[in-house]
Design an enzyme around this catalytic site. Sequence first.
Site, PDB file in Angstrom:
ATOM      1  N   HIS A  87       0.597  -1.045   0.062  1.00  0.00           N
ATOM      2  CA  HIS A  87      -0.427   0.305   0.045  1.00  0.00           C
ATOM      3  C   HIS A  87       0.828   0.888  -0.139  1.00  0.00           C
ATOM      4  CE1 HIS A  87       0.143  -0.474   4.572  1.00  0.00           C
ATOM      5  NE2 HIS A  87       0.187   1.166   4.728  1.00  0.00           N
ATOM      6  N   ASP A 117       0.003  -7.740   1.048  1.00  0.00           N
ATOM      7  CA  ASP A 117       0.495  -6.693   1.734  1.00  0.00           C
ATOM      8  C   ASP A 117       2.076  -6.321   1.401  1.00  0.00           C
ATOM      9  OD1 ASP A 117       0.438  -3.733   1.799  1.00  0.00           O
ATOM     10  OD2 ASP A 117      -0.337  -3.272   3.684  1.00  0.00           O
ATOM     11  N   GLY A 191       3.029   5.982   7.828  1.00  0.00           N
ATOM     12  CA  GLY A 191       4.422   6.657   7.593  1.00  0.00           C
ATOM     13  C   GLY A 191       5.692   5.518   8.803  1.00  0.00           C
ATOM     14  N   SER A 193       4.778   1.991   8.019  1.00  0.00           N
ATOM     15  CA  SER A 193       4.340   1.081   7.356  1.00  0.00           C
ATOM     16  C   SER A 193       5.735   0.611   5.988  1.00  0.00           C
ATOM     17  CB  SER A 193       2.931   1.225   6.183  1.00  0.00           C
ATOM     18  OG  SER A 193       1.567   1.671   7.117  1.00  0.00           O
ATOM     19  N   ILE A 247      -6.248   1.323  -4.104  1.00  0.00           N
ATOM     20  CA  ILE A 247      -6.667   1.260  -2.279  1.00  0.00           C
ATOM     21  C   ILE A 247      -7.985   2.216  -1.546  1.00  0.00           C
ATOM     22  CG2 ILE A 247      -4.955   2.232  -0.266  1.00  0.00           C
ATOM     23  CD1 ILE A 247      -3.941   0.193  -2.055  1.00  0.00           C
TER      24      ILE A 247
END
Length: 370
Positions: A87, A117, A191, A193, A247
Amino acid sequence: MRKKVWIGAIGFLLILGSGAVAALAIRSEMPKQLDGRPLLAVGEVKKSLKDIIFETQKLVVMIETDTGEQGSGFLYNTEGDLLTNAHVVAGVRHVKVKTSDARVLDGEVIGIGTDTDVAVVRVKELAGTDPLPLVRYEKGEVGDDVLAVGSPLGLQNTVTTGIISGVNRSFQINPYTYKDLYQISAPIAPGNSGGPLVDLATGAVLGINSAGLEEGTIGFSIPIANVLAMAEGWSRQPMPMLPNLSITEENNKAEDDTSLEQLAGYLVTHFYDSINSRDYVYAYSLLGGSWKEGTSYVNFRKGYLTTRNVVIDDMHVTSSGEEASVTAVISVDERKNGENVLSKYQVTYKVGYENDQLKLLSGKGKVIRK
């Protein structure tokens, strides 16, 4: 809008039920040399927390797309390939990668999951660099000490620590299916991620930090052992064409829901965290340009050398337009006249954006008399 999977409270209640039994599982007695975690060599000294943080931070990057999306990634092989979340890079082929030594490099998405993901980004300039060690086989367990490294809210190379507080968590947020996740107490924010979840016992990567609970400091991480084979397949044979991932707005919610007041409060807290860890260079980098012009790094550092620890007792944040005002009462353990003393101060900061980065524009403080 930064792409960050953020989970609401109702969904979280379902998640807790799915892993409750597994969280109580008895620890395996299998020796570590058989299940994937690296062992210390004979005569080798166990690394300190500071050593593990330093060695991890060097290989963690900030990833930015030309649409303004932001996340984290980390080097996982010697081909210059980064692991991150799908993502973070969905819908783009090329990204900008900011390294810990301030280089800005070009990255290419060479593989991306459609229902998992996970993605791989290749950075040619990083080829030949030794990657982070990975936990390839063993899974983490409830109670394991971990740290998360990433770029929450654009603050690169932020470190938070905690434990694995649950295992086998599962949920669905289209288009991704999340299963067999670690639940972690290490605080994460938009952030983070794509950043690594690191085992503090070994310094090896246990997982990819992927989602957070918006109502509290709870995060979720994909076990590296679950996705490593897929990632290595993309590294061996990059995808000629990338899938067109959609998304949902639910996935993109976090950045819009994060107010300037929340960001400003987080920045001030992060500033004092940096002071407490003696990272004066990073703390100084959080100051705005005008403040730096009037205060050299040498004088800034000198002002905090006698500070042993800072605790924020109370904080109040207000905003007006593009700036916020943060007023806090802090307790400071400091060295004065050869003695350790505990002092209280009231500090006030003006917080605003400079070149799209949130900065401490100015600050002042006064002693609170007992």
